[in-house]
Design a protein around this motif. Structure first.
Motif, PDB file in Angstrom:
ATOM      1  N   ARG A 289       8.456   3.549  -5.664  1.00  0.00           N
ATOM      2  CA  ARG A 289       9.774   2.911  -5.830  1.00  0.00           C
ATOM      3  C   ARG A 289      10.605   3.055  -4.555  1.00  0.00           C
ATOM      4  O   ARG A 289      11.246   2.110  -4.104  1.00  0.00           O
ATOM      5  CB  ARG A 289      10.538   3.536  -6.998  1.00  0.00           C
ATOM      6  CG  ARG A 289      10.005   3.157  -8.367  1.00  0.00           C
ATOM      7  CD  ARG A 289      11.014   3.466  -9.466  1.00  0.00           C
ATOM      8  NE  ARG A 289      12.164   2.576  -9.413  1.00  0.00           N
ATOM      9  CZ  ARG A 289      13.429   2.963  -9.392  1.00  0.00           C
ATOM     10  NH1 ARG A 289      13.738   4.253  -9.377  1.00  0.00           N
ATOM     11  NH2 ARG A 289      14.416   2.100  -9.362  1.00  0.00           N
ATOM     12  N   TYR A 290      10.595   4.256  -3.997  1.00  0.00           N
ATOM     13  CA  TYR A 290      11.390   4.533  -2.794  1.00  0.00           C
ATOM     14  C   TYR A 290      10.911   3.647  -1.634  1.00  0.00           C
ATOM     15  O   TYR A 290      11.717   3.037  -0.923  1.00  0.00           O
ATOM     16  CB  TYR A 290      11.282   6.014  -2.423  1.00  0.00           C
ATOM     17  CG  TYR A 290      12.319   6.481  -1.426  1.00  0.00           C
ATOM     18  CD1 TYR A 290      13.486   7.105  -1.866  1.00  0.00           C
ATOM     19  CD2 TYR A 290      12.141   6.311  -0.061  1.00  0.00           C
ATOM     20  CE1 TYR A 290      14.437   7.543  -0.956  1.00  0.00           C
ATOM     21  CE2 TYR A 290      13.083   6.740   0.855  1.00  0.00           C
ATOM     22  CZ  TYR A 290      14.232   7.361   0.406  1.00  0.00           C
ATOM     23  OH  TYR A 290      15.178   7.783   1.306  1.00  0.00           O
ATOM     24  N   PHE A 291       9.599   3.591  -1.452  1.00  0.00           N
ATOM     25  CA  PHE A 291       9.015   2.766  -0.387  1.00  0.00           C
ATOM     26  C   PHE A 291       9.434   1.302  -0.558  1.00  0.00           C
ATOM     27  O   PHE A 291       9.909   0.652   0.381  1.00  0.00           O
ATOM     28  CB  PHE A 291       7.489   2.863  -0.422  1.00  0.00           C
ATOM     29  CG  PHE A 291       6.900   3.454   0.831  1.00  0.00           C
ATOM     30  CD1 PHE A 291       7.243   2.973   2.084  1.00  0.00           C
ATOM     31  CD2 PHE A 291       5.981   4.490   0.752  1.00  0.00           C
ATOM     32  CE1 PHE A 291       6.692   3.514   3.234  1.00  0.00           C
ATOM     33  CE2 PHE A 291       5.417   5.038   1.902  1.00  0.00           C
ATOM     34  CZ  PHE A 291       5.775   4.545   3.149  1.00  0.00           C
ATOM     35  N   ARG A 292       9.231   0.770  -1.767  1.00  0.00           N
ATOM     36  CA  ARG A 292       9.427  -0.667  -1.999  1.00  0.00           C
ATOM     37  C   ARG A 292      10.899  -1.073  -1.958  1.00  0.00           C
ATOM     38  O   ARG A 292      11.208  -2.192  -1.540  1.00  0.00           O
ATOM     39  CB  ARG A 292       8.795  -1.069  -3.330  1.00  0.00           C
ATOM     40  CG  ARG A 292       7.266  -1.040  -3.275  1.00  0.00           C
ATOM     41  CD  ARG A 292       6.642  -1.670  -4.497  1.00  0.00           C
ATOM     42  NE  ARG A 292       5.204  -1.845  -4.310  1.00  0.00           N
ATOM     43  CZ  ARG A 292       4.269  -1.350  -5.095  1.00  0.00           C
ATOM     44  NH1 ARG A 292       4.609  -0.646  -6.164  1.00  0.00           N
ATOM     45  NH2 ARG A 292       2.993  -1.569  -4.849  1.00  0.00           N
ATOM     46  N   ILE A 293      11.785  -0.184  -2.405  1.00  0.00           N
ATOM     47  CA  ILE A 293      13.206  -0.539  -2.414  1.00  0.00           C
ATOM     48  C   ILE A 293      13.868  -0.203  -1.073  1.00  0.00           C
ATOM     49  O   ILE A 293      14.472  -1.064  -0.431  1.00  0.00           O
ATOM     50  CB  ILE A 293      13.947   0.170  -3.569  1.00  0.00           C
ATOM     51  CG1 ILE A 293      13.390  -0.284  -4.921  1.00  0.00           C
ATOM     52  CG2 ILE A 293      15.456  -0.113  -3.499  1.00  0.00           C
ATOM     53  CD1 ILE A 293      13.943   0.485  -6.107  1.00  0.00           C
ATOM     54  N   TYR A 294      13.751   1.048  -0.638  1.00  0.00           N
ATOM     55  CA  TYR A 294      14.447   1.489   0.576  1.00  0.00           C
ATOM     56  C   TYR A 294      13.963   0.725   1.816  1.00  0.00           C
ATOM     57  O   TYR A 294      14.748   0.420   2.716  1.00  0.00           O
ATOM     58  CB  TYR A 294      14.234   2.996   0.775  1.00  0.00           C
ATOM     59  CG  TYR A 294      15.069   3.583   1.886  1.00  0.00           C
ATOM     60  CD1 TYR A 294      16.424   3.851   1.696  1.00  0.00           C
ATOM     61  CD2 TYR A 294      14.503   3.872   3.126  1.00  0.00           C
ATOM     62  CE1 TYR A 294      17.199   4.392   2.708  1.00  0.00           C
ATOM     63  CE2 TYR A 294      15.269   4.415   4.147  1.00  0.00           C
ATOM     64  CZ  TYR A 294      16.613   4.673   3.935  1.00  0.00           C
ATOM     65  OH  TYR A 294      17.388   5.206   4.947  1.00  0.00           O
ATOM     66  N   MET A 295      12.668   0.403   1.863  1.00  0.00           N
ATOM     67  CA  MET A 295      12.089  -0.275   3.027  1.00  0.00           C
ATOM     68  C   MET A 295      11.918  -1.782   2.794  1.00  0.00           C
ATOM     69  O   MET A 295      11.142  -2.434   3.488  1.00  0.00           O
ATOM     70  CB  MET A 295      10.729   0.347   3.370  1.00  0.00           C
ATOM     71  CG  MET A 295      10.743   1.853   3.573  1.00  0.00           C
ATOM     72  SD  MET A 295      11.843   2.386   4.898  1.00  0.00           S
ATOM     73  CE  MET A 295      10.989   1.737   6.320  1.00  0.00           C
TER      74      MET A 295
ATOM     75  N   PHE B  33       0.799  -1.235   0.000  1.00  0.00           N
ATOM     76  CA  PHE B  33       0.000   0.000   0.000  1.00  0.00           C
ATOM     77  C   PHE B  33       0.836   1.293   0.000  1.00  0.00           C
ATOM     78  O   PHE B  33       0.480   2.253   0.683  1.00  0.00           O
ATOM     79  CB  PHE B  33      -0.924   0.027   1.226  1.00  0.00           C
ATOM     80  CG  PHE B  33      -1.795  -1.180   1.369  1.00  0.00           C
ATOM     81  CD1 PHE B  33      -2.792  -1.453   0.440  1.00  0.00           C
ATOM     82  CD2 PHE B  33      -1.618  -2.047   2.429  1.00  0.00           C
ATOM     83  CE1 PHE B  33      -3.609  -2.568   0.574  1.00  0.00           C
ATOM     84  CE2 PHE B  33      -2.424  -3.166   2.586  1.00  0.00           C
ATOM     85  CZ  PHE B  33      -3.417  -3.438   1.645  1.00  0.00           C
ATOM     86  N   PRO B  34       1.924   1.370  -0.758  1.00  0.00           N
ATOM     87  CA  PRO B  34       2.738   2.590  -0.697  1.00  0.00           C
ATOM     88  C   PRO B  34       2.012   3.837  -1.199  1.00  0.00           C
ATOM     89  O   PRO B  34       2.110   4.910  -0.595  1.00  0.00           O
ATOM     90  CB  PRO B  34       3.948   2.267  -1.586  1.00  0.00           C
ATOM     91  CG  PRO B  34       3.473   1.192  -2.495  1.00  0.00           C
ATOM     92  CD  PRO B  34       2.501   0.392  -1.691  1.00  0.00           C
TER      93      PRO B  34
END
Length: 461
Positions: A366-372, A345-346
């Protein structure tokens, strides 16, 4: 001594029940602290506008400094309190509490004076522009009066927790936040006080919380504070600093990393299709969302501290091991829930904080899914760091607290973008998470083996 140990529930109550009783108030306290800033931002943004929000962001390093100092003194004195209480040394526990409270007052006053004397150059150093500076000055000049109360209240809440009163600690923090939330719209919208109103609401809430915590200092359950407890002794101060350093350095590390990351995102974002503003805005939102998740994990790590500290001091090593593994298991389950939300749910999470362009949402996802991506293991480092701190191994505790932020993440967010551009910042996150978890795992396995050996020796005696 044996009677005291038997009577204290930390020494015999079921570990899962103790963790629930102690961790929930800590989690709520951490959530209150996180939501404090978000609520202020909402009211200031609606009542004053962009410059008001910018002013509170400029003043935020001072809030971080207050948190670092309060954890240094609060956790440092509370951990020593628990260790000596578990060993049956009530007088030493009382002296650590008294010395800790005295240091909280001194450090709070020093920060207030430094801020008042060097307010303008300090705010300019934090990045205040010509337009923002008057708002930041107006806000910080008043909130500085609350620094001694904020540091003392947060620090004393750790002592209250260590004394076995987690609900009282939670109520103290909660009532202050409620007062602030009620007064914010009254002062900002009703009385049209602007930034002054927001600042007044903040310090009134802090003073209310401080007053509630101060009342408890005269009604400890396990010790009695007298005048001699407040006589500063260097040996006690040294131990307070030693065992509080881990939590303090962790706050400082987060601040340093955030500053470097912001500059990196702006620089490499400007060279990408996203521009400099989108990465900064998205990273800021994700940091706030992550603070909510970390409130649960840090709350668990702080809640288990008095349980581990007391039982280690009482040489009940089986309970120490069980308490740590239980806390780690609960933190991992919560990490799994956060991982699911961040991956599935980003866009919905980002939408809560306002609208934006399609490019803005693409970068956010992208930031949510990769960084986290490795949020699943993010509970290991804070729980393990506090575990070592709770058993008196402060050097390992400090090392663990710095693994992710300073040892791994900071160099990676500088090096990776040189080759990968803005994507380098994203991939630095999960790699730092994995490296920190591996290091913590190695030292934890070694320590658990040592606890098993100590348990066998104790049983043979």
């Amino acid at each position: 001594m044996t009677t005291m140990k038997t009577q204290n529930p930390l020494g015999y109550e079921k570990e899962s029940k103790l963790l629930v009783n102690f961790a929930i108030p800590c989690i709520i306290s951490m959530l209150v602290t996180s939501l404090y800033n978000i609520i202020d931002q909402i009211f200031i943004g609606q009542g004053i506008g962009m410059l008001g929000n910018a002013a509170t962001n400029i003043a935020f390093p001072l809030s971080t400094t207050c948190t670092a100092l309060s954890l240094l003194l609060g956790i440092g004195s509370a951990t020593n309190f628990s260790l000596h209480l578990g060993a049956g040394e009530k007088e030493k526990s009382a002296r650590y509490a008294g010395n800790g409270i005295f240091l909280m007052a001194v450090f709070g006053l020093c920060l207030f004076l430094a801020t008042t004397l060097f307010l303008t150059p300090m705010l300019k150093f934090f990045g205040a522009t010509t337009e923002v500076l008057p708002y930041a000055r107006q806000y910080t000049r008043i909130t500085a009066f609350g620094f001694p109360f904020l540091i003392a209240n947060t620090g004393m809440s750790k002592l209250i927790l260590a004394d076995g009163s987690p609900r009282y600690s939670m109520i103290s923090m909660l009532i202050g936040a409620i007062v602030n939330t009620i007064l914010d719209p009254i002062f900002i919208f009703g009385l049209h006080l602007g930034m002054t109103g927001a600042a007044l609401a903040t310090i009134i809430g802090q003073i209310v919380s401080f007053s509630i915590s101060l009342h408890y200092m005269f009604h400890f359950k396990n010790i009695v504070l007298n005048r001699s407890c407040f006589q500063i002794q260097l040996s006690y101060c040294k131990e307070i600093f030693r065992l509080g350093a881990s939590a303090c350095f962790n706050q400082i590390a987060m601040t340093v990393v955030q500053i470097v990351m912001n500059n990196t995102l702006a620089h490499y974002g400007a060279k990408s299709i996203y521009g400099g503003d989108i990465p900064l805005a998205c990273a800021g939102i994700i940091t706030k969302v992550n603070m909510i998740f970390m409130s649960f994990v840090i709350g668990i790590s702080q809640g288990v501290q008095p349980i581990i500290g007391f039982n280690y001091g009482a040489k009940k090593y089986k309970r120490v091991r069980k308490s740590y593994l239980l806390a780690l298991g609960v933190a991992t389950v919560l990490s799994g829930i956060a991982f699911f939300c961040f991956q599935v749910f980003p866009r919905q999470i980002i939408s809560v904080f306002g609208e934006g362009s399609e490019l803005y949402f693409q970068f956010s996802e992208r930031y949510f899914r990769i960084y986290m991506f490795l949020t699943l293991i993010n509970g290991i480092q804070p729980v393990t760091s506090n575990f070592f701190n709770s058993i008196g191994k402060a050097q390992l505790g400090v090392f663990m607290s710095l693994t992710r932020q300073i040892l791994f993440l900071l160099p990676l967010i500088i090096i990776f973008p040189l080759f990968m551009g803005i994507d380098g910042v994203m991939y630095a996150g999960p790699i730092a998470d994995a490296a920190a978890a591996l290091v913590c795992g190695y030292f934890t396995i070694r320590e658990l083996k040592e606890l098993t050996q100590l348990e066998k020796l104790t049983l043979n005696l």
